[in-house]
Design an enzyme around this catalytic site. Sequence first.
Site, PDB file in Angstrom:
ATOM      1  N   GLU A 113       7.234   3.428  13.326  1.00  0.00           N
ATOM      2  CA  GLU A 113       6.790   3.533  11.936  1.00  0.00           C
ATOM      3  C   GLU A 113       7.220   4.894  11.376  1.00  0.00           C
ATOM      4  O   GLU A 113       6.518   5.901  11.601  1.00  0.00           O
ATOM      5  CB  GLU A 113       5.264   3.431  11.849  1.00  0.00           C
ATOM      6  CG  GLU A 113       4.695   2.129  12.342  1.00  0.00           C
ATOM      7  CD  GLU A 113       3.309   1.862  11.748  1.00  0.00           C
ATOM      8  OE1 GLU A 113       3.155   0.836  11.084  1.00  0.00           O
ATOM      9  OE2 GLU A 113       2.403   2.694  11.927  1.00  0.00           O
ATOM     10  N   HIS A 133      -1.315   6.146  15.792  1.00  0.00           N
ATOM     11  CA  HIS A 133      -0.868   5.905  14.418  1.00  0.00           C
ATOM     12  C   HIS A 133      -0.655   7.253  13.724  1.00  0.00           C
ATOM     13  O   HIS A 133      -1.418   8.197  13.942  1.00  0.00           O
ATOM     14  CB  HIS A 133      -1.904   5.062  13.656  1.00  0.00           C
ATOM     15  CG  HIS A 133      -1.356   4.557  12.356  1.00  0.00           C
ATOM     16  ND1 HIS A 133      -1.254   5.358  11.242  1.00  0.00           N
ATOM     17  CD2 HIS A 133      -0.812   3.360  12.018  1.00  0.00           C
ATOM     18  CE1 HIS A 133      -0.689   4.653  10.263  1.00  0.00           C
ATOM     19  NE2 HIS A 133      -0.415   3.438  10.706  1.00  0.00           N
ATOM     20  N   SER A 163       5.990  -0.148   4.932  1.00  0.00           N
ATOM     21  CA  SER A 163       6.310  -0.903   3.710  1.00  0.00           C
ATOM     22  C   SER A 163       6.976  -2.256   3.997  1.00  0.00           C
ATOM     23  O   SER A 163       7.856  -2.678   3.244  1.00  0.00           O
ATOM     24  CB  SER A 163       7.147  -0.052   2.748  1.00  0.00           C
ATOM     25  OG  SER A 163       6.400   1.076   2.320  1.00  0.00           O
ATOM     26  N   LYS A 186      -6.342  -0.752   8.135  1.00  0.00           N
ATOM     27  CA  LYS A 186      -6.792   0.632   7.892  1.00  0.00           C
ATOM     28  C   LYS A 186      -8.262   0.582   7.440  1.00  0.00           C
ATOM     29  O   LYS A 186      -9.014  -0.238   7.954  1.00  0.00           O
ATOM     30  CB  LYS A 186      -5.860   1.321   6.900  1.00  0.00           C
ATOM     31  CG  LYS A 186      -4.397   1.183   7.357  1.00  0.00           C
ATOM     32  CD  LYS A 186      -3.413   2.030   6.642  1.00  0.00           C
ATOM     33  CE  LYS A 186      -2.028   1.801   7.222  1.00  0.00           C
ATOM     34  NZ  LYS A 186      -1.007   2.639   6.632  1.00  0.00           N
ATOM     35  N   GLY A 203       3.283   3.244   3.344  1.00  0.00           N
ATOM     36  CA  GLY A 203       2.531   3.250   2.087  1.00  0.00           C
ATOM     37  C   GLY A 203       3.303   3.808   0.905  1.00  0.00           C
ATOM     38  O   GLY A 203       2.731   4.085  -0.137  1.00  0.00           O
ATOM     39  N   ASN A 254      -2.526  -4.089  10.082  1.00  0.00           N
ATOM     40  CA  ASN A 254      -3.382  -2.910  10.187  1.00  0.00           C
ATOM     41  C   ASN A 254      -4.120  -2.774   8.855  1.00  0.00           C
ATOM     42  O   ASN A 254      -3.531  -2.328   7.879  1.00  0.00           O
ATOM     43  CB  ASN A 254      -2.531  -1.670  10.491  1.00  0.00           C
ATOM     44  CG  ASN A 254      -3.373  -0.404  10.550  1.00  0.00           C
ATOM     45  OD1 ASN A 254      -4.601  -0.455  10.488  1.00  0.00           O
ATOM     46  ND2 ASN A 254      -2.709   0.741  10.660  1.00  0.00           N
ATOM     47  N   GLU A 259      -1.310   8.281  10.873  1.00  0.00           N
ATOM     48  CA  GLU A 259      -2.462   8.789  10.111  1.00  0.00           C
ATOM     49  C   GLU A 259      -3.440   9.513  11.035  1.00  0.00           C
ATOM     50  O   GLU A 259      -4.130  10.440  10.613  1.00  0.00           O
ATOM     51  CB  GLU A 259      -3.132   7.632   9.352  1.00  0.00           C
ATOM     52  CG  GLU A 259      -2.296   7.246   8.139  1.00  0.00           C
ATOM     53  CD  GLU A 259      -2.381   5.789   7.735  1.00  0.00           C
ATOM     54  OE1 GLU A 259      -3.350   5.108   8.105  1.00  0.00           O
ATOM     55  OE2 GLU A 259      -1.457   5.326   7.033  1.00  0.00           O
TER      56      GLU A 259
HETATM   57  P1  13P Z   1       2.292   0.022   4.928  1.00  0.00           P
HETATM   58  O1  13P Z   1       2.737  -1.357   5.316  1.00  0.00           O
HETATM   59  O2  13P Z   1       1.199   0.029   3.909  1.00  0.00           O
HETATM   60  O3  13P Z   1       3.443   0.908   4.582  1.00  0.00           O
HETATM   61  O4  13P Z   1       1.603   0.669   6.237  1.00  0.00           O
HETATM   62  C1  13P Z   1       2.293   0.640   7.445  1.00  0.00           C
HETATM   63  C2  13P Z   1       1.379   1.075   8.519  1.00  0.00           C
HETATM   64  O5  13P Z   1       0.968   2.216   8.573  1.00  0.00           O
HETATM   65  C3  13P Z   1       0.945   0.067   9.504  1.00  0.00           C
HETATM   66  O6  13P Z   1       0.315   0.656  10.584  1.00  0.00           O
END
Ligand code: 13P
Length: 242
Positions: free
Chosen positions: A164, A92, A205, A11, A170, A9, A94
Site C-alpha cells: 500500500e 498498516h 484508492s 478503518k 485515501g 478495511n 496509519e
Molecule cells: P483507500 O482505499 O481508501 O485508499 O485505503 C486503502 C487502505 O488504506 C486500505 O488498508
Amino acid sequence: MRKPLVAANWKMHGSDQFLETYFPALEQAIDSDKVEVVIFPPAVYLQKAAGLCQQLQAGAQDVSQHSEGAFTGEVSATMVSDVGCRYVLVGHSERRIRHRESSKTVAEKFLAAVGQGLVPVLCVGESLEEREANRTLAVVQSQIQSVIDLAGLEQLTNAVIAYEPVWAIGTGKTASPEQAQEVHRAIRDMLGPAGQHTRIVYGGSVKAENAMTLFNQPDIDGGLVGGASLKVDEFAAICGSV
Ligand code: 13P
C-alpha cells in the site's frame, strides 16, 4: 495457484446497523470459490462480524504484540482468535505513522498473530518522498526484512502481504498497474521459491473502475480496499473483478 484475496478495511467506520445490512448483501454477491473475501471492521464489532460470516471472513485491523497484561485499550491475538477471526492486519501505514509503530513493533505483532494461528496481512509501502527519492524498493524490502528477521521467512510466505503506497491511500491517486506490479514482483523475488504461493495484494484508492487492470497484473493477487469498501455494491464489484 494462488487464490485471489480481496479485503475491506473499514478503518474507523461502521455501526451495528451497518454490519446487519452489509454482511448479508455481500454474502449474496460473492462467490467464495473464486475469491476469498475478508472484512476488517473496528475491533468492537469483530465478534458480531464473525457471527455473520458464511462465505466471508472477518479480521482485526490491529493486534497487540503482547499476550496479556496491563495494556489499556489493546486487543490480543488470543482474543481475536477467540471471537472467531482468522486474519489480522499488521503494520498498516496509519498505525506506522500516526501511532509511531516501528518495523520492529510490527514484526512483534506479526509474530504474536502467527503464534495464535492467525494469518497476518503485513502492510508495507513507501511515502511520496521516498518514491520521489527512488527509495521505494529499499523501503518496502526493509519493512519486510524486519519480519523475516524476527519471524523467519517461512512464516512470512504463509502470510499475506499488502503493498500500500502511502501516497495512494485515501488520495484518489492509484499506483499505475505497472508501478504496482514492479513492487509486487520485487517482493515476490525477495521471498524466494516459497513466495510463489504467497498472496501479495495491492491497496491504495482501489475502486470498481480500476480494480480489474490492477488485478490483471501477474503478481497482484487481489486488493486491500479502504474507502470503496464502505459501499457494498462497489466492494462487491471489486471482489468480482479478480
Ligand atoms: P483507500 O482505499 O481508501 O485508499 O485505503 C486503502 C487502505 O488504506 C486500505 O488498508
